[in-house]
Write a protein that holds these residues in place. Sequence first.
Motif, PDB file in Angstrom:
ATOM      1  N   LYS A   1       0.748  -0.703  -0.380  1.00 64.27           N
ATOM      2  CA  LYS A   1      -0.291  -0.033   0.146  1.00 64.27           C
ATOM      3  C   LYS A   1       1.079   1.485   0.349  1.00 64.27           C
ATOM      4  CE  LYS A   1      -3.235  -2.423   2.702  1.00 64.27           C
ATOM      5  NZ  LYS A   1      -3.980  -2.213   3.642  1.00 64.27           N
ATOM      6  N   ILE A   2       0.283   1.615  -0.516  1.00 59.05           N
ATOM      7  CA  ILE A   2       1.293   3.401  -0.951  1.00 59.05           C
ATOM      8  C   ILE A   2       0.118   4.599  -1.030  1.00 59.05           C
ATOM      9  CG2 ILE A   2       2.820   4.639  -2.356  1.00 59.05           C
ATOM     10  CD1 ILE A   2       3.986   2.558  -3.578  1.00 59.05           C
ATOM     11  N   TYR A   3       0.191   4.769   0.091  1.00 60.64           N
ATOM     12  CA  TYR A   3      -0.460   6.895   0.269  1.00 60.64           C
ATOM     13  C   TYR A   3      -0.162   8.319   0.844  1.00 60.64           C
ATOM     14  CZ  TYR A   3      -0.358   3.913   4.544  1.00 60.64           C
ATOM     15  OH  TYR A   3      -0.513   4.022   5.754  1.00 60.64           O
ATOM     16  N   THR A   4      -0.805   8.682   1.088  1.00 59.97           N
ATOM     17  CA  THR A   4      -0.349  10.215   1.565  1.00 59.97           C
ATOM     18  C   THR A   4      -0.946  10.992   2.485  1.00 59.97           C
ATOM     19  OG1 THR A   4      -0.877  11.410  -0.110  1.00 59.97           O
ATOM     20  CG2 THR A   4       1.345  10.775  -0.708  1.00 59.97           C
ATOM     21  N   HIS A   5      -0.565  11.433   3.904  1.00 56.90           N
ATOM     22  CA  HIS A   5      -1.615  12.003   4.438  1.00 56.90           C
ATOM     23  C   HIS A   5      -1.169  13.040   4.647  1.00 56.90           C
ATOM     24  CE1 HIS A   5      -3.578   9.010   6.688  1.00 56.90           C
ATOM     25  NE2 HIS A   5      -2.313   8.484   6.715  1.00 56.90           N
ATOM     26  N   ARG A   6      -2.245  14.488   4.636  1.00 51.18           N
ATOM     27  CA  ARG A   6      -1.663  16.203   4.166  1.00 51.18           C
ATOM     28  C   ARG A   6      -1.489  16.357   5.018  1.00 51.18           C
ATOM     29  NH1 ARG A   6      -1.147  19.597  -0.172  1.00 51.18           N
ATOM     30  NH2 ARG A   6      -0.039  20.856   0.840  1.00 51.18           N
ATOM     31  N   LEU A   7      -0.414  17.105   6.260  1.00 52.80           N
ATOM     32  CA  LEU A   7      -0.925  17.633   7.378  1.00 52.80           C
ATOM     33  C   LEU A   7      -0.756  19.114   7.195  1.00 52.80           C
ATOM     34  CD1 LEU A   7       1.282  15.613   9.124  1.00 52.80           C
ATOM     35  CD2 LEU A   7      -1.263  15.434   9.312  1.00 52.80           C
ATOM     36  N   ALA A   8      -0.571  20.104   8.137  1.00 52.71           N
ATOM     37  CA  ALA A   8      -0.448  21.236   7.965  1.00 52.71           C
ATOM     38  C   ALA A   8       0.735  21.903   7.105  1.00 52.71           C
ATOM     39  CB  ALA A   8      -0.816  21.818   8.967  1.00 52.71           C
ATOM     40  N   GLN A   9       2.043  21.469   7.712  1.00 55.43           N
ATOM     41  CA  GLN A   9       3.560  21.395   7.466  1.00 55.43           C
ATOM     42  C   GLN A   9       3.945  20.591   6.588  1.00 55.43           C
ATOM     43  OE1 GLN A   9       5.063  24.516   8.066  1.00 55.43           O
ATOM     44  NE2 GLN A   9       2.773  24.713   8.915  1.00 55.43           N
ATOM     45  N   CYS A  10       3.155  19.404   6.573  1.00 52.46           N
ATOM     46  CA  CYS A  10       4.245  18.518   5.629  1.00 52.46           C
ATOM     47  C   CYS A  10       3.313  17.672   5.167  1.00 52.46           C
ATOM     48  CB  CYS A  10       4.678  17.547   6.691  1.00 52.46           C
ATOM     49  SG  CYS A  10       3.870  16.538   8.218  1.00 52.46           S
ATOM     50  N   VAL A  11       4.076  17.008   3.552  1.00 55.99           N
ATOM     51  CA  VAL A  11       3.239  15.620   3.337  1.00 55.99           C
ATOM     52  C   VAL A  11       3.826  14.293   3.142  1.00 55.99           C
ATOM     53  CG1 VAL A  11       2.842  14.085   1.081  1.00 55.99           C
ATOM     54  CG2 VAL A  11       2.387  16.655   1.563  1.00 55.99           C
ATOM     55  N   ILE A  12       2.886  13.366   4.474  1.00 55.30           N
ATOM     56  CA  ILE A  12       3.546  11.604   4.746  1.00 55.30           C
ATOM     57  C   ILE A  12       2.925  11.322   3.717  1.00 55.30           C
ATOM     58  CG2 ILE A  12       3.468  10.008   6.625  1.00 55.30           C
ATOM     59  CD1 ILE A  12       2.652  12.466   8.489  1.00 55.30           C
ATOM     60  N   LEU A  13       3.995  10.163   3.047  1.00 52.20           N
ATOM     61  CA  LEU A  13       3.978   9.089   2.349  1.00 52.20           C
ATOM     62  C   LEU A  13       4.673   7.563   2.476  1.00 52.20           C
ATOM     63  CD1 LEU A  13       3.779   8.290  -0.771  1.00 52.20           C
ATOM     64  CD2 LEU A  13       6.322   7.964  -0.944  1.00 52.20           C
ATOM     65  N   THR A  14       3.607   6.630   2.461  1.00 49.28           N
ATOM     66  CA  THR A  14       3.705   5.808   4.209  1.00 49.28           C
ATOM     67  C   THR A  14       3.390   4.478   2.164  1.00 49.28           C
ATOM     68  OG1 THR A  14       2.261   6.713   5.671  1.00 49.28           O
ATOM     69  CG2 THR A  14       2.487   4.657   5.732  1.00 49.28           C
ATOM     70  N   VAL A  15       4.344   3.811   2.799  1.00 44.46           N
ATOM     71  CA  VAL A  15       5.514   2.509   2.050  1.00 44.46           C
ATOM     72  C   VAL A  15       4.548   1.226   3.206  1.00 44.46           C
ATOM     73  CG1 VAL A  15       6.417   0.760   0.843  1.00 44.46           C
ATOM     74  CG2 VAL A  15       5.934   3.729   0.273  1.00 44.46           C
ATOM     75  N   GLU A  16       3.362   1.091   2.716  1.00 44.51           N
ATOM     76  CA  GLU A  16       3.109  -0.112   3.856  1.00 44.51           C
ATOM     77  C   GLU A  16       3.238  -1.653   2.950  1.00 44.51           C
ATOM     78  OE1 GLU A  16      -0.442   0.732   5.770  1.00 44.51           O
ATOM     79  OE2 GLU A  16      -0.689  -1.263   6.524  1.00 44.51           O
ATOM     80  N   ASP A  17       4.190  -2.284   3.516  1.00 44.22           N
ATOM     81  CA  ASP A  17       3.915  -4.277   3.277  1.00 44.22           C
ATOM     82  C   ASP A  17       4.090  -4.918   3.808  1.00 44.22           C
ATOM     83  OD1 ASP A  17       5.851  -4.912   4.766  1.00 44.22           O
ATOM     84  OD2 ASP A  17       7.604  -4.157   3.183  1.00 44.22           O
ATOM     85  N   GLU A  18       3.593  -6.094   3.680  1.00 43.81           N
ATOM     86  CA  GLU A  18       2.911  -7.403   4.262  1.00 43.81           C
ATOM     87  C   GLU A  18       4.661  -8.200   4.256  1.00 43.81           C
ATOM     88  OE1 GLU A  18      -1.084  -8.438   2.618  1.00 43.81           O
ATOM     89  OE2 GLU A  18      -1.997  -6.617   3.325  1.00 43.81           O
ATOM     90  N   GLY A  19       5.123  -8.181   4.976  1.00 40.48           N
ATOM     91  CA  GLY A  19       6.636  -8.426   4.576  1.00 40.48           C
ATOM     92  C   GLY A  19       6.643  -9.430   5.914  1.00 40.48           C
ATOM     93  N   ILE A  20       8.060 -10.071   6.283  1.00 42.66           N
ATOM     94  CA  ILE A  20       8.517 -10.447   7.360  1.00 42.66           C
ATOM     95  C   ILE A  20       8.683  -9.761   8.313  1.00 42.66           C
ATOM     96  CG2 ILE A  20       9.396 -12.650   5.753  1.00 42.66           C
ATOM     97  CD1 ILE A  20      11.861 -11.437   6.378  1.00 42.66           C
ATOM     98  N   GLY A  21       8.173  -8.612   8.323  1.00 36.56           N
ATOM     99  CA  GLY A  21       8.216  -7.113   9.713  1.00 36.56           C
ATOM    100  C   GLY A  21      10.018  -7.462   9.844  1.00 36.56           C
ATOM    101  N   ILE A  22      10.424  -6.715  10.986  1.00 35.94           N
ATOM    102  CA  ILE A  22      11.163  -6.657  11.723  1.00 35.94           C
ATOM    103  C   ILE A  22      11.201  -7.226  13.304  1.00 35.94           C
ATOM    104  CG2 ILE A  22      13.496  -5.031  12.362  1.00 35.94           C
ATOM    105  CD1 ILE A  22      12.460  -3.120   9.800  1.00 35.94           C
ATOM    106  N   ASN A  23      11.523  -7.268  14.016  1.00 39.71           N
ATOM    107  CA  ASN A  23      12.107  -7.903  15.023  1.00 39.71           C
ATOM    108  C   ASN A  23      12.011  -6.203  16.529  1.00 39.71           C
ATOM    109  OD1 ASN A  23      12.026 -10.647  14.877  1.00 39.71           O
ATOM    110  ND2 ASN A  23      13.927 -11.005  15.428  1.00 39.71           N
ATOM    111  N   GLU A  24      11.098  -6.510  17.002  1.00 34.68           N
ATOM    112  CA  GLU A  24      10.666  -5.430  17.650  1.00 34.68           C
ATOM    113  C   GLU A  24      12.106  -4.598  17.767  1.00 34.68           C
ATOM    114  OE1 GLU A  24       8.190  -5.709  20.844  1.00 34.68           O
ATOM    115  OE2 GLU A  24       8.659  -3.404  22.165  1.00 34.68           O
ATOM    116  N   LYS A  25      13.165  -5.223  18.752  1.00 30.80           N
ATOM    117  CA  LYS A  25      14.088  -5.123  19.346  1.00 30.80           C
ATOM    118  C   LYS A  25      15.283  -4.729  18.029  1.00 30.80           C
ATOM    119  CE  LYS A  25      16.296  -9.560  20.014  1.00 30.80           C
ATOM    120  NZ  LYS A  25      17.117  -9.418  18.346  1.00 30.80           N
ATOM    121  N   ASP A  26      15.232  -4.712  16.995  1.00 32.07           N
ATOM    122  CA  ASP A  26      15.533  -4.534  15.715  1.00 32.07           C
ATOM    123  C   ASP A  26      15.525  -2.899  15.180  1.00 32.07           C
ATOM    124  OD1 ASP A  26      17.609  -6.406  15.931  1.00 32.07           O
ATOM    125  OD2 ASP A  26      16.260  -7.782  14.852  1.00 32.07           O
TER     126      ASP A  26
END
Lengths: 233, 337
Positions: B248-273
């Motif tokens: 998923k690739i989508y944006t959020h518009r905030l007052a001072q910035c645009v946030i582009l998010t790239v969200e995958d369903e991959g293997i992920g990363i351990n919390e401690k890493d």
Amino acid sequence: MKRKQWGEEEMHKILIIEDTQVIREELKTFLLNYGYEVEALESFENILGAISHIEADLILLDINLPLYDGYYICREIRKTSQVPIIIVTSRDSEMDELMSMNFGADDFVTKPYNTQILLARIASVLKRTYGANTQGELLNYNGLTLNLGNGTVSYQQRSIELTKNEYKILGYLMKNKGSIIAREELMEVLWKSELFIDDNTLSVNVNRLRKKIEDLGVENPIETRRGLGYIMP
Amino acid sequence: MKFSTYLKERIGFVGINGIIFVVLLIILMVFRTKLIVILMLGVTWFLPLMSYMIIEYMKYKHYYQELEETFENLEIKYLLTQVIKEPSFAEGKIFFEILRKTNKSMHEQVNKYEGMQKEYKEYIESWIHEIKTPIAAVNLIIANNKDVTTQKIAQEIKQIECYTEQALYYARSNDVNKDYLIKPFTLRKVVMSVIQDHSTMLIQHRIMPEIGALEEVIYSDYKWVKFILNQIIGNSIKYAKTQSGTLKIYTHRLAQCVILTVEDEGIGINEKDVERVFDKGFTGENGRQFIKSTGIGLYLCKKLCNKLGLGLTLESEAGVGTKVKLIFPVSENSRVD
């Protein structure tokens, strides 16, 4: 072997100016396969003379050439001719792009180019320069005619409208008639037009397309080669 | 330099004068010399001595104060010898000369290494430009000879291309400031271009992009932003699960910035890493387990983002997926259009 036959459209002549022999030859084969008339310079002694002699519709110009560099050639061509030029280079800094545009190039492609992207760039520059024949973009296959302008397919005076996905699929299969097209390749073609379809959607689309064409009276137009892909023989 | 410090340095000199004077005083007193004579003697002895010392102190103080101030205000400390005046006194001159010579020798050394580094960087860059020609040739050969084997080669070549690009941008990453061009462009344009570049791999891994409107216009350098996104999406493919997933690739518009998010369903990363993913050479447990990871990609992204003034954050859950956010600041000016 020509893989594509553009209906009534005349073939555009592309001139390749590239000093790496392998690229020159492969590029020539590649563009020939896609229905262009291709000339490639073998000697770089008198490039300008050769260019004016060949009268190409489009020039693919490499920057790193022996004797003169591509920028110089580009500027010299511009003094006498408005032929569209696409500069091909392995350098990709902003400077190179700006310089290319300043010297009168129409587009700028960096190596190693994705071959499909290169084709798209060539088509778009040609379209910009020589105008699009939106009405005349017809593909023919054994009496079956696909109109790329309005997305309809016709057979013996009967015609039917196709969805965007369907006519992209049919168009690609017709352009590559006689070759097996892998499912992945078809998906990639659709993805290029930002139609992100998955494997299942492709099957559904192909089946619907088959049904529509069969309704026009064509028997088994698209054959499945198990494990390989589809083919219009 | 305080006066007391100065005096302490000359304690011997002052002390000897004092002792001799006291001895003389005793002798004179033994001979019953008049008090006025003793006083005169004291004045003629100590007045020139003291005034000389004060004048000298003033001179030293003036010089060292200036030296210290210049040093404090100097941004590049090692340039000191080039901005200070040569002292007028002999000890100062000796030190000044030595300082100048050490400095010069250090500069020579630094220049030598700068030269070596520059040469190396130029070599790497030209090597990468050279390697692109054979890669382009292989791509054309593959396009002209499509079959199962060449398709496999095509995938490997794509990997080589990615690593080559990474090396080029790594070599360039230290002087982003010399090679950039701020232009307005839509996030859609850059995201689509990256997706197209990776389409073969995405299809191969059965990853379906779900792309939002992405109509926001941002002002940045297209090439660098594309490189950063290339690395992020490249990671989503590299660390995909074996079964299909979405990207998923989508944006959020905030007052001072645009946030582009790239969200995958991959293997992920351990919390401690998660915290350390932007460290150079860091490979998390999942990174090592599933695929040979180099620990360069995200480090480089972070470095480039810092140079371009972009934000980069990463959230992840092992086994679920990873969310990378690229934050583009939007100024009032650019919000007009």
